[in-house]
Design a protein around this motif. Structure first.
Motif, mmCIF file in Angstrom:
data_model
loop_
_atom_site.group_PDB
_atom_site.id
_atom_site.type_symbol
_atom_site.label_atom_id
_atom_site.label_comp_id
_atom_site.label_asym_id
_atom_site.label_seq_id
_atom_site.Cartn_x
_atom_site.Cartn_y
_atom_site.Cartn_z
ATOM 1 N N GLY A 83 0.833 -1.194 0.000
ATOM 2 C CA GLY A 83 0.000 0.000 0.000
ATOM 3 C C GLY A 83 0.866 1.242 0.000
ATOM 4 O O GLY A 83 2.031 1.199 0.400
ATOM 5 N N GLU A 84 0.289 2.340 -0.455
ATOM 6 C CA GLU A 84 0.980 3.628 -0.439
ATOM 7 C C GLU A 84 0.168 4.612 0.394
ATOM 8 O O GLU A 84 -1.033 4.769 0.185
ATOM 9 N N ILE A 85 0.838 5.246 1.336
ATOM 10 C CA ILE A 85 0.206 6.235 2.203
ATOM 11 C C ILE A 85 0.551 7.639 1.721
ATOM 12 O O ILE A 85 1.689 7.913 1.342
ATOM 13 N N GLY A 86 -0.449 8.510 1.788
ATOM 14 C CA GLY A 86 -0.239 9.928 1.528
ATOM 15 C C GLY A 86 -0.951 10.727 2.602
ATOM 16 O O GLY A 86 -1.899 10.232 3.226
ATOM 17 N N TYR A 87 -0.520 11.962 2.819
ATOM 18 C CA TYR A 87 -1.115 12.783 3.875
ATOM 19 C C TYR A 87 -0.853 14.252 3.601
ATOM 20 O O TYR A 87 0.092 14.605 2.895
ATOM 21 N N PHE A 88 -1.717 15.099 4.138
ATOM 22 C CA PHE A 88 -1.506 16.544 4.077
ATOM 23 C C PHE A 88 -2.163 17.184 5.289
ATOM 24 O O PHE A 88 -3.170 16.702 5.805
ATOM 25 N N ILE A 89 -1.541 18.268 5.755
ATOM 26 C CA ILE A 89 -2.000 18.986 6.947
ATOM 27 C C ILE A 89 -2.025 20.479 6.633
ATOM 28 O O ILE A 89 -1.114 21.007 5.999
ATOM 29 N N GLY A 115 -3.969 -6.701 6.203
ATOM 30 C CA GLY A 115 -2.938 -7.719 6.019
ATOM 31 C C GLY A 115 -1.830 -7.338 5.062
ATOM 32 O O GLY A 115 -1.152 -8.217 4.508
ATOM 33 N N LEU A 116 -1.608 -6.036 4.858
ATOM 34 C CA LEU A 116 -0.524 -5.615 3.970
ATOM 35 C C LEU A 116 0.823 -5.986 4.579
ATOM 36 O O LEU A 116 0.961 -6.096 5.793
ATOM 37 N N LYS A 117 1.815 -6.168 3.718
ATOM 38 C CA LYS A 117 3.161 -6.536 4.159
ATOM 39 C C LYS A 117 4.155 -5.399 3.973
ATOM 40 O O LYS A 117 5.251 -5.426 4.528
ATOM 41 N N ARG A 118 3.791 -4.401 3.157
ATOM 42 C CA ARG A 118 4.701 -3.295 2.861
ATOM 43 C C ARG A 118 3.878 -2.028 2.644
ATOM 44 O O ARG A 118 2.839 -2.069 1.982
ATOM 45 N N ILE A 119 4.358 -0.920 3.216
ATOM 46 C CA ILE A 119 3.732 0.375 2.998
ATOM 47 C C ILE A 119 4.802 1.333 2.490
ATOM 48 O O ILE A 119 5.915 1.383 3.033
ATOM 49 N N GLU A 120 4.456 2.081 1.468
ATOM 50 C CA GLU A 120 5.372 3.039 0.867
ATOM 51 C C GLU A 120 4.832 4.451 1.032
ATOM 52 O O GLU A 120 3.618 4.660 1.079
ATOM 53 N N GLY A 138 9.201 5.525 11.452
ATOM 54 C CA GLY A 138 9.992 4.314 11.258
ATOM 55 C C GLY A 138 10.146 3.845 9.823
ATOM 56 O O GLY A 138 10.545 2.704 9.585
ATOM 57 N N TYR A 139 9.861 4.710 8.854
ATOM 58 C CA TYR A 139 10.051 4.347 7.450
ATOM 59 C C TYR A 139 11.503 4.582 7.062
ATOM 60 O O TYR A 139 12.149 5.496 7.576
ATOM 61 N N ARG A 140 12.004 3.741 6.167
ATOM 62 C CA ARG A 140 13.389 3.856 5.699
ATOM 63 C C ARG A 140 13.413 4.393 4.278
ATOM 64 O O ARG A 140 12.626 3.960 3.438
ATOM 65 N N LYS A 141 14.343 5.297 4.036
ATOM 66 C CA LYS A 141 14.518 5.824 2.681
ATOM 67 C C LYS A 141 15.158 4.739 1.829
ATOM 68 O O LYS A 141 16.217 4.221 2.156
ATOM 69 N N GLU A 142 14.491 4.397 0.726
ATOM 70 C CA GLU A 142 15.018 3.386 -0.173
ATOM 71 C C GLU A 142 15.678 4.011 -1.399
ATOM 72 O O GLU A 142 16.352 3.329 -2.133
ATOM 73 N N VAL A 158 10.923 11.629 -7.027
ATOM 74 C CA VAL A 158 10.400 11.599 -5.663
ATOM 75 C C VAL A 158 11.246 10.663 -4.811
ATOM 76 O O VAL A 158 11.888 9.742 -5.320
ATOM 77 N N TYR A 159 11.238 10.919 -3.505
ATOM 78 C CA TYR A 159 11.843 9.975 -2.564
ATOM 79 C C TYR A 159 10.871 8.831 -2.347
ATOM 80 O O TYR A 159 9.660 9.027 -2.301
ATOM 81 N N LEU A 160 11.421 7.639 -2.152
ATOM 82 C CA LEU A 160 10.648 6.464 -1.778
ATOM 83 C C LEU A 160 11.070 6.042 -0.381
ATOM 84 O O LEU A 160 12.247 5.737 -0.150
ATOM 85 N N TYR A 161 10.126 6.087 0.556
ATOM 86 C CA TYR A 161 10.312 5.569 1.898
ATOM 87 C C TYR A 161 9.395 4.361 2.036
ATOM 88 O O TYR A 161 8.324 4.325 1.435
ATOM 89 N N ALA A 162 9.818 3.371 2.831
ATOM 90 C CA ALA A 162 8.977 2.180 2.998
ATOM 91 C C ALA A 162 9.171 1.569 4.376
ATOM 92 O O ALA A 162 10.188 1.780 5.049
ATOM 93 N N LYS A 163 8.143 0.819 4.775
ATOM 94 C CA LYS A 163 8.170 0.039 6.013
ATOM 95 C C LYS A 163 7.573 -1.315 5.684
ATOM 96 O O LYS A 163 6.580 -1.399 4.972
ATOM 97 N N VAL A 164 8.191 -2.362 6.210
ATOM 98 C CA VAL A 164 7.666 -3.716 5.991
ATOM 99 C C VAL A 164 7.274 -4.321 7.323
ATOM 100 O O VAL A 164 7.837 -3.981 8.372
ATOM 101 N N LYS A 165 6.317 -5.217 7.255
ATOM 102 C CA LYS A 165 5.870 -5.894 8.480
ATOM 103 C C LYS A 165 6.585 -7.214 8.578
ATOM 104 O O LYS A 165 6.764 -7.916 7.639
#
Length: 165
Positions: A83-89, A115-120, A138-142, A158-165
């Motif tokens: 999955g890919e997360i986006g946000y704005f404030i 049940g996702l295994k990876r979020i970008e 806790g996301y890592r820059k890939e 764009v930068y790609l950051y990701a977190k895996v479960k």
């Protein structure tokens, strides 16, 4: 005084407020902001349909009783475990820790309920605030994805950051 951060299903009546936030000239956003309230309502209708189909989950971010932003999770349709997360404030609420709280709530939903295994998280190279949110959560820059996002008719890196479960 710190208020509670809540994620709520967006309503069409929020379109004008979203447009106000996204139209701020200080806002770094790598997608074209919606030019009209009606087009923002069309986007919200599309997101409601995608939620029913299990493709996207969009939320309004409330800080106390104020609508201060939005966030969402889009499921990769070819690799449904990503999955890919986006946000704005809203700028008035920057620096209050709202975005990290929203990201963590979305992340728990993505990992535990879907049940996702990876979020970008993809972000504009100049968006240091968004980068801080990703790192804080806790996301890592890939790396840098070259010419990955179409903005104002131009492909942007764009930068790609990701977190895996």
């Amino acid at each position: 005084m710190a208020y509670k951060v809540e994620l709520k299903t967006p309503r069409l009546s929020y379109a004008k407020r979203y447009l106000e936030i996204l139209s701020n000239p200080n806002f770094i956003y790598f997608m074209d902001p919606p030019p009209t309230v009606e087009q923002e309502k069309d986007f919200l209708r599309k997101m409601a349909a995608e939620r029913k189909d299990g493709i996207s989950y969009v939320y309004s971010i409330f800080y106390g009783d104020k609508l201060v932003g939005g966030c969402g999770l889009h499921i990769n349709q070819r690799r449904r475990y990503i999955g890919e997360i986006g946000y704005f404030i809203d700028e008035q609420y920057w620096g209050k820790g709202i975005a990290p709280k929203a990201v963590r709530k979305l992340e728990r939903f993505a990992f535990n309920e879907l049940g996702l295994k990876r979020i970008e998280i993809l972000m504009d190279l100049g968006n240091t605030a968004s980068e801080r949110v990703a790192v804080k959560c806790g996301y890592r820059k890939e790396g840098i994805m070259q010419k990955a996002v179409l903005t104002n008719g131009k492909l942007s890196d764009v930068y790609l950051y990701a977190k895996v479960k």
